[in-house]
Write a protein that holds these residues in place. Structure first.
Motif, mmCIF file in Angstrom:
data_model
loop_
_atom_site.group_PDB
_atom_site.id
_atom_site.type_symbol
_atom_site.label_atom_id
_atom_site.label_comp_id
_atom_site.label_asym_id
_atom_site.label_seq_id
_atom_site.Cartn_x
_atom_site.Cartn_y
_atom_site.Cartn_z
ATOM 1 N N SER A 113 76.018 65.475 25.732
ATOM 2 C CA SER A 113 76.174 66.661 26.688
ATOM 3 C C SER A 113 75.901 65.454 27.952
ATOM 4 O O SER A 113 74.320 65.373 28.077
ATOM 5 C CB SER A 113 75.637 68.363 27.035
ATOM 6 O OG SER A 113 76.160 68.393 28.657
ATOM 7 N N ILE A 114 77.215 64.640 28.232
ATOM 8 C CA ILE A 114 77.023 63.457 29.469
ATOM 9 C C ILE A 114 76.239 64.569 30.720
ATOM 10 O O ILE A 114 75.567 63.306 31.181
ATOM 11 C CB ILE A 114 77.697 63.138 29.343
ATOM 12 C CG1 ILE A 114 79.221 63.525 29.721
ATOM 13 C CG2 ILE A 114 78.732 62.517 28.368
ATOM 14 C CD1 ILE A 114 80.433 63.174 30.315
ATOM 15 N N SER A 115 75.979 65.657 31.602
ATOM 16 C CA SER A 115 75.675 65.751 32.430
ATOM 17 C C SER A 115 73.782 65.411 32.089
ATOM 18 O O SER A 115 73.550 65.405 33.134
ATOM 19 C CB SER A 115 76.459 67.267 33.021
ATOM 20 O OG SER A 115 77.637 66.528 32.859
ATOM 21 N N GLU A 116 73.900 66.379 31.288
ATOM 22 C CA GLU A 116 72.683 66.295 31.512
ATOM 23 C C GLU A 116 71.562 65.866 31.010
ATOM 24 O O GLU A 116 70.590 65.515 30.458
ATOM 25 C CB GLU A 116 71.545 68.117 30.536
ATOM 26 C CG GLU A 116 72.064 69.427 31.053
ATOM 27 C CD GLU A 116 74.028 69.843 31.294
ATOM 28 O OE1 GLU A 116 74.070 70.954 31.435
ATOM 29 O OE2 GLU A 116 74.460 69.248 30.032
ATOM 30 N N SER A 117 73.084 64.503 30.453
ATOM 31 C CA SER A 117 71.819 63.336 29.655
ATOM 32 C C SER A 117 71.119 63.781 28.062
ATOM 33 O O SER A 117 69.878 63.723 27.653
ATOM 34 C CB SER A 117 71.164 62.769 30.458
ATOM 35 O OG SER A 117 71.269 61.698 31.214
ATOM 36 N N PHE A 118 72.081 64.871 27.324
ATOM 37 C CA PHE A 118 71.445 65.388 26.319
ATOM 38 C C PHE A 118 72.357 65.110 24.713
ATOM 39 O O PHE A 118 73.584 65.165 24.884
ATOM 40 C CB PHE A 118 71.618 66.390 26.515
ATOM 41 C CG PHE A 118 71.026 67.979 25.822
ATOM 42 C CD1 PHE A 118 70.320 67.726 25.194
ATOM 43 C CD2 PHE A 118 71.516 68.016 23.952
ATOM 44 C CE1 PHE A 118 69.436 68.846 24.349
ATOM 45 C CE2 PHE A 118 71.496 68.798 23.381
ATOM 46 C CZ PHE A 118 69.847 69.398 23.372
ATOM 47 N N ASP A 119 71.102 64.700 23.796
ATOM 48 C CA ASP A 119 71.979 63.837 22.891
ATOM 49 C C ASP A 119 70.842 63.985 21.955
ATOM 50 O O ASP A 119 69.904 63.302 21.352
ATOM 51 C CB ASP A 119 72.483 61.551 22.867
ATOM 52 C CG ASP A 119 73.120 61.523 21.513
ATOM 53 O OD1 ASP A 119 73.153 62.368 20.934
ATOM 54 O OD2 ASP A 119 73.290 60.093 22.099
ATOM 55 N N THR A 120 71.616 65.190 20.920
ATOM 56 C CA THR A 120 69.906 65.031 19.495
ATOM 57 C C THR A 120 70.248 63.790 18.827
ATOM 58 O O THR A 120 69.138 64.046 18.135
ATOM 59 C CB THR A 120 71.255 66.410 18.830
ATOM 60 O OG1 THR A 120 72.575 65.753 18.298
ATOM 61 C CG2 THR A 120 70.703 67.813 19.835
ATOM 62 N N ASN A 121 70.428 62.797 18.757
ATOM 63 C CA ASN A 121 70.231 61.551 18.186
ATOM 64 C C ASN A 121 68.802 61.105 19.311
ATOM 65 O O ASN A 121 68.960 60.248 18.742
ATOM 66 C CB ASN A 121 71.438 60.822 18.092
ATOM 67 C CG ASN A 121 72.306 60.836 16.635
ATOM 68 O OD1 ASN A 121 71.780 61.691 16.051
ATOM 69 N ND2 ASN A 121 73.380 60.222 16.302
ATOM 70 N N THR A 122 68.546 61.152 20.128
ATOM 71 C CA THR A 122 67.690 60.623 20.774
ATOM 72 C C THR A 122 66.156 62.083 20.975
ATOM 73 O O THR A 122 67.021 62.635 21.069
ATOM 74 C CB THR A 122 67.941 60.295 22.460
ATOM 75 O OG1 THR A 122 68.622 61.488 22.504
ATOM 76 C CG2 THR A 122 69.327 60.378 22.403
ATOM 77 N N PRO A 123 64.785 60.617 21.359
ATOM 78 C CA PRO A 123 64.365 61.099 21.391
ATOM 79 C C PRO A 123 63.975 62.730 22.500
ATOM 80 O O PRO A 123 63.703 63.425 22.217
ATOM 81 C CB PRO A 123 63.055 60.405 21.480
ATOM 82 C CG PRO A 123 63.448 58.934 20.323
ATOM 83 C CD PRO A 123 65.051 59.093 20.953
ATOM 84 N N SER A 124 64.463 61.987 23.831
ATOM 85 C CA SER A 124 64.999 63.021 25.360
ATOM 86 C C SER A 124 65.759 64.158 24.189
ATOM 87 O O SER A 124 65.255 65.210 24.573
ATOM 88 C CB SER A 124 65.118 62.006 26.205
ATOM 89 O OG SER A 124 65.981 62.025 25.635
ATOM 90 N N GLY A 125 66.839 64.080 23.838
ATOM 91 C CA GLY A 125 68.054 64.758 22.969
ATOM 92 C C GLY A 125 66.830 66.025 22.319
ATOM 93 O O GLY A 125 66.466 66.521 22.059
ATOM 94 N N ARG A 126 65.790 65.016 21.625
ATOM 95 C CA ARG A 126 65.325 67.127 19.993
ATOM 96 C C ARG A 126 64.223 66.813 21.220
ATOM 97 O O ARG A 126 64.053 67.961 20.706
ATOM 98 C CB ARG A 126 65.014 65.363 19.355
ATOM 99 C CG ARG A 126 65.762 65.157 18.163
ATOM 100 C CD ARG A 126 65.748 64.358 16.867
ATOM 101 N NE ARG A 126 64.786 63.808 17.298
ATOM 102 C CZ ARG A 126 65.045 61.779 17.569
ATOM 103 N NH1 ARG A 126 66.616 62.178 17.166
ATOM 104 N NH2 ARG A 126 65.026 60.669 17.298
ATOM 105 N N LEU A 127 63.405 66.574 22.012
ATOM 106 C CA LEU A 127 62.229 66.653 22.042
ATOM 107 C C LEU A 127 63.476 68.568 23.865
ATOM 108 O O LEU A 127 62.652 69.811 23.578
ATOM 109 C CB LEU A 127 62.271 66.339 23.324
ATOM 110 C CG LEU A 127 60.452 67.391 24.635
ATOM 111 C CD1 LEU A 127 60.006 67.611 23.538
ATOM 112 C CD2 LEU A 127 59.932 65.896 25.208
ATOM 113 N N THR A 128 64.433 68.255 24.103
ATOM 114 C CA THR A 128 64.974 69.256 24.480
ATOM 115 C C THR A 128 65.227 70.578 23.630
ATOM 116 O O THR A 128 65.480 71.644 24.326
ATOM 117 C CB THR A 128 66.049 68.200 25.773
ATOM 118 O OG1 THR A 128 65.906 67.535 26.279
ATOM 119 C CG2 THR A 128 67.021 68.940 26.549
ATOM 120 N N LEU A 129 65.632 69.510 22.746
ATOM 121 C CA LEU A 129 66.727 71.034 22.295
ATOM 122 C C LEU A 129 64.990 71.784 21.019
ATOM 123 O O LEU A 129 65.194 73.172 21.525
ATOM 124 C CB LEU A 129 67.170 70.542 20.818
ATOM 125 C CG LEU A 129 67.288 70.834 19.101
ATOM 126 C CD1 LEU A 129 68.701 72.107 20.099
ATOM 127 C CD2 LEU A 129 67.758 70.070 18.283
#
Length: 485
Positions: A113-129
């Motif tokens: 999701s580009i607005s929230e800078s959410f990417d499940t392939n990145t560490p920050s994205g997985r943390l958010t998940l």
């Protein structure tokens, strides 16, 4: 090279807008598509993109044509990434969103999701998940709590919120008798307890007679067993018995069950239902032993080693006869017991029954007293354990505000009464020997009558409902052990 090209997966761009969002700035379908394409160019991704657009659909659920098409493509392994401009484009419900992300991860698809800078392939994205998952887990627990409260309240008021079991119909969320089906339930219990038939034999008989099950299917072994073990027939409501959180359903611990006695219409009295459970939980006899022409097949034990006596034939070609032989001797050679002619053993058994019926010895009395005392102690301990578990559940219900203090105190009084009764019975330990002897004589008389009147398979089935085992000690010497009286 061709295989590598065929294995390249596409990037899926998902865009959605509902009717009332059409005029809002920044979320038009065209704007969403351009932002997603620009993001791909900025990241240097040259993989083919496919755009999925749901125009005029709300995010209140995931029943949308293009989203369903996208899900099918993910399951078919055609997608490497799913992209949206904002998380709420794919769903406004957190649980739906997490379920979709779980599906994507299961098929090795990243979600961006580009607005929230959410990417499940990145560490920050997985943390958010993980944070979103914790919130969703909390929400699921709250939902379970509400369901639990509703079911508990429904049970205490006699309401039934699932499909009605065989023997009942559901009218205004209350179980009422289906007279025709209730008679079948009574018959099944009778066939099981009085006739000694097993699950398969009962199912076969019902199917041969054309008696339909609840939903017009054939009867099966599982259906018969479920009927015989369903506490609803004795008027007891049981909920929260199964753990359905995993693929394979398992039984929860007894103290987690919600059990409310005497709140439903009764088809089978409690004593008969409990007798059925004793047989269900008893050690089952092998099917071959049940169908053999040997009267004591499955219950005859070796007096030297305790192994089962197997059944077979012996003698010459023109003079064959049935025999009982210790299975440990036959299969392993670890027992020195010899084989016995079946007709002789069965005659000794019948003579033993006659002697038991005609004569009452001190040894018989002592054995009966020991068996009954042990049985009573076990039953009393189980009753106390169940009472304490019920009281514990009521304390939890009171703490959660589900019941009043009066209900809790009432349960406490019941528990104390059961504990006191168990203690008083343990102190008295009085056994009515005369009554027990009469019961034993009645059992023996029933067996002798069945041996004369029934075929071997029917007599065996009846025999196994009363006798636990027969121990062959030596020539003409047997011990007969009955099920608990």
């Amino acid at each position: 090279m061709a295989d590598e090209l065929n294995n390249i997966r596409m990037i899926a761009l998902y865009c959605r807008v509902s009717t009332d969002e059409q005029a809002r700035e920044g979320i038009s379908l065209h704007e969403q598509q351009e932002r997603l394409k620009a993001y791909c160019r900025a990241m240097g991704w040259h993989t083919e993109v496919t755009i999925y657009v749901d125009d005029g659909y709300s995010a209140k659920n995931i029943e949308r044509p293009k989203l369903n098409e996208l899900i099918r493509a993910v399951k078919n392994g055609e997608v490497s990434q799913v992209m949206v401009t904002k998380l709420d484009r794919i769903s406004r419900k957190l649980l739906d969103l997490l379920n979709l992300i779980d599906l994507f991860q299961e098929h090795n698809v990243s979600f961006i999701s580009i607005s929230e800078s959410f990417d499940t392939n990145t560490p920050s994205g997985r943390l958010t998940l993980q944070v979103l998952g914790a919130v969703a887990e909390f929400e699921r627990e709250r939902i379970r709590e509400r369901v639990f409260e509703n079911m508990y309240h429904a049970a205490t008021t006699g309401k039934w919120l699932t499909q009605s079991p065989y023997g009942y119909n559901l009218v205004d969320k209350e179980l009422v008798f289906d007279e025709k089906e209730a008679e079948v339930v009574k018959r099944v219990f009778n066939l099981y307890l009085e006739k000694g038939l097993g699950y398969y034999a009962i199912a076969k008989q019902l199917n041969e007679e054309g008696i339909p099950s609840k939903y017009k299917k054939d009867w099966s072994i599982r259906a018969v067993k479920l009927m015989l073990t369903n506490p609803v027939y004795k008027g007891t409501f049981v909920w929260n018995r199964k753990d359905s959180s995993k693929k394979k359903r398992t039984d929860k611990k007894n103290d987690e069950w919600i059990v409310i006695d005497d709140c439903l219409p009764v088809i089978i009295d409690k004593e008969e239902w409990e007798d059925a459970q004793k047989r269900v939980n008893a050690k089952q006899i092998a099917p071959r032993a049940k169908t053999s022409p040997h009267l004591l097949g499955g219950i005859l034990k070796c007096g030297k080693c305790g192994a089962s006596m197997s059944i077979g034939w012996s003698g010459s070609k023109n003079n064959r006869y049935r025999v009982y032989r210790c299975s440990a001797n036959k299969n392993k050679g670890t027992c020195t017991s010899k084989q016995y002619r079946a007709n002789e053993v069965e005659d000794w058994f019948k003579q033993g029954l006659v002697q038991l019926f005609e004569f009452s010895t001190n040894q018989t009395k002592t054995t009966l007293v020991e068996q009954v005392l042990q049985s009573q102690k076990k039953d009393a301990e189980q009753a106390v354990q169940n009472a304490k578990a019920r009281y514990k559940r009521k304390v939890e219900a009171y703490t959660a505000g589900l019941i009043e203090l009066e209900d809790l105190n009432e349960e406490k009084v019941k528990m104390e009464k059961i504990i006191n009764n168990a203690k008083r019975d343990d102190d008295k330990k009085e056994i009515n020997i005369e009554r027990l002897e009469k019961q034993l004589q009645k059992h023996i008389q029933n067996i002798l009558q069945s041996l004369d009147a029934l075929s071997i398979p029917d007599a065996k089935a009846f025999l196994q409902t009363i006798i636990e085992k027969v121990i062959l000690i030596s020539e003409g010497e047997l011990e007969i052990e009955f099920h608990r009286i």
